[in-house]
Scaffold this active site. Structure first.
Site, PDB file in Angstrom:
ATOM      1  CG  HIS A 159      -2.823   7.853  -0.148  1.00  0.00           C
ATOM      2  ND1 HIS A 159      -2.891   6.497   0.072  1.00  0.00           N
ATOM      3  CD2 HIS A 159      -4.087   8.236  -0.448  1.00  0.00           C
ATOM      4  CE1 HIS A 159      -4.153   6.081  -0.095  1.00  0.00           C
ATOM      5  NE2 HIS A 159      -4.884   7.118  -0.417  1.00  0.00           N
ATOM      6  CG  ASN A 200       3.358   2.569  -2.164  1.00  0.00           C
ATOM      7  OD1 ASN A 200       2.414   2.223  -1.458  1.00  0.00           O
ATOM      8  ND2 ASN A 200       4.051   1.729  -2.906  1.00  0.00           N
TER       9      ASN A 200
END
Ligand code: NAD
Ligand code: ZN
Length: 241
Positions: free
Chosen positions: A118, A101
């Site tokens: 990410h 997330n």
């Protein structure tokens, strides 16, 4: 009823490694990618917004989408699942928390040392050299004060490489842990999905928590078919009553 062997494995674990995906933030009101997008953006495929090609094609559109997501996340609160994971760090000798997330909700729930696979939704980077840019005036497409290139959101898009350090630290944690929890992830996006497979090969007790069991669940020792905000507090309560 949670299985006794799972509770014993968790209670005796020296190192727990956790991988979370968009599902853990669903109960905070942050939509996952593969569930229907709602409202304004329902006609867009996130795969057509979260790529370098999409940005080159239409940077204004990509920025509008990310500003909408920033506002949505800024107004969201960590849920019981995030909070249980922050507590878990104090209950086991070592915890490695890896997240796909970009929303920062783990950190806001009190987790530290989170490995962001990410990137982060609230960071700005320039498109050409990757310089970190201080968020400034909200131009429709900001430019980098260093090199003049267009500025993009500091997240890792589909088709882009995972930061070296995140990759290295998470793969070594997956190979060394005794319990691996895969929470709220569709297990479709590699290399993140490969972490659970490494933990399986290394002999860890591997557990999936997802109301919709995934294709990888058959590989795992346990699949808990429930929402993270219910399952995680229940797992902690049962393990350390
Ligand atoms: P995904 O959207 O592909 O899958 C989400 C998974 O969560 C599904 O398997 C779904 O069944 C499950 N789920 C839904 N509600 C849940 C709940 N309450 N508890 C537990 N599980 C639940 O997400 P992904 O696997 O993380 O991969 C897509 C990529 O999209 C990620 O790499 C991430 O970077 C990005 N993304 C991030 C956010 C965020 O930061 N909150 C949101 C959307 C997408
Ligand atoms: Zn630059």
């Amino acid at each position: 009823m949670l299985p006794d062997d799972l509770l014993a494995a968790l209670r005796n674990a020296q190192h727990v490694c956790v991988l979370t995906g968009a599902g853990i933030s669903a109960e905070s009101g942050v939509p996952t990618f593969r569930e229907a997008q709602s409202g304004l953006w329902e006609h867009y495929d996130p795969l057509d917004l979260a790529t370098p090609e999409a940005f080159l094609r239409n940077p204004e559109l990509v920025w509008r989408w990310y500003r909408w997501r920033r506002e949505l996340v800024a107004n969201a609160e960590p849920n019981a699942g995030h909070i249980a994971l922050a507590r878990l760090a104090g209950l086991v000798p070592k915890l490695t928390l890896v997240t796909q997330n970009v929303d920062g909700l783990h950190q806001r729930a009190g987790s530290s040392g989170v490995i962001e696979f990410h990137g982060n939704l609230f960071e700005d980077r320039c498109f050409v050299e990757g310089c970190i840019v201080e968020p400034g005036v909200e131009d429709s497409v900001p430019t980098c004060p260093g090199c003049g290139a267009q500025v993009r959101p500091g997240v890792i898009w589909f088709g882009e490489a995972i930061p070296e350090r995140a990759l290295h630290e998470s793969f070594s944690a997956a190979a060394q842990c005794d319990v691996f929890l895969s929470i709220g992830t569709s297990s479709l996006v590699y290399p993140a999905a490969g972490l659970a497979e490494i933990a399986v090969k290394a002999g860890a007790t591997v557990v999936e928590i997802n109301p919709n069991p995934t294709g990888l669940a058959a590989l795992f020792d346990h699949a808990i078919s429930a929402e993270a905000g219910t399952a995680m507090p229940a797992l902690l309560e049962a393990t350390w009553p």
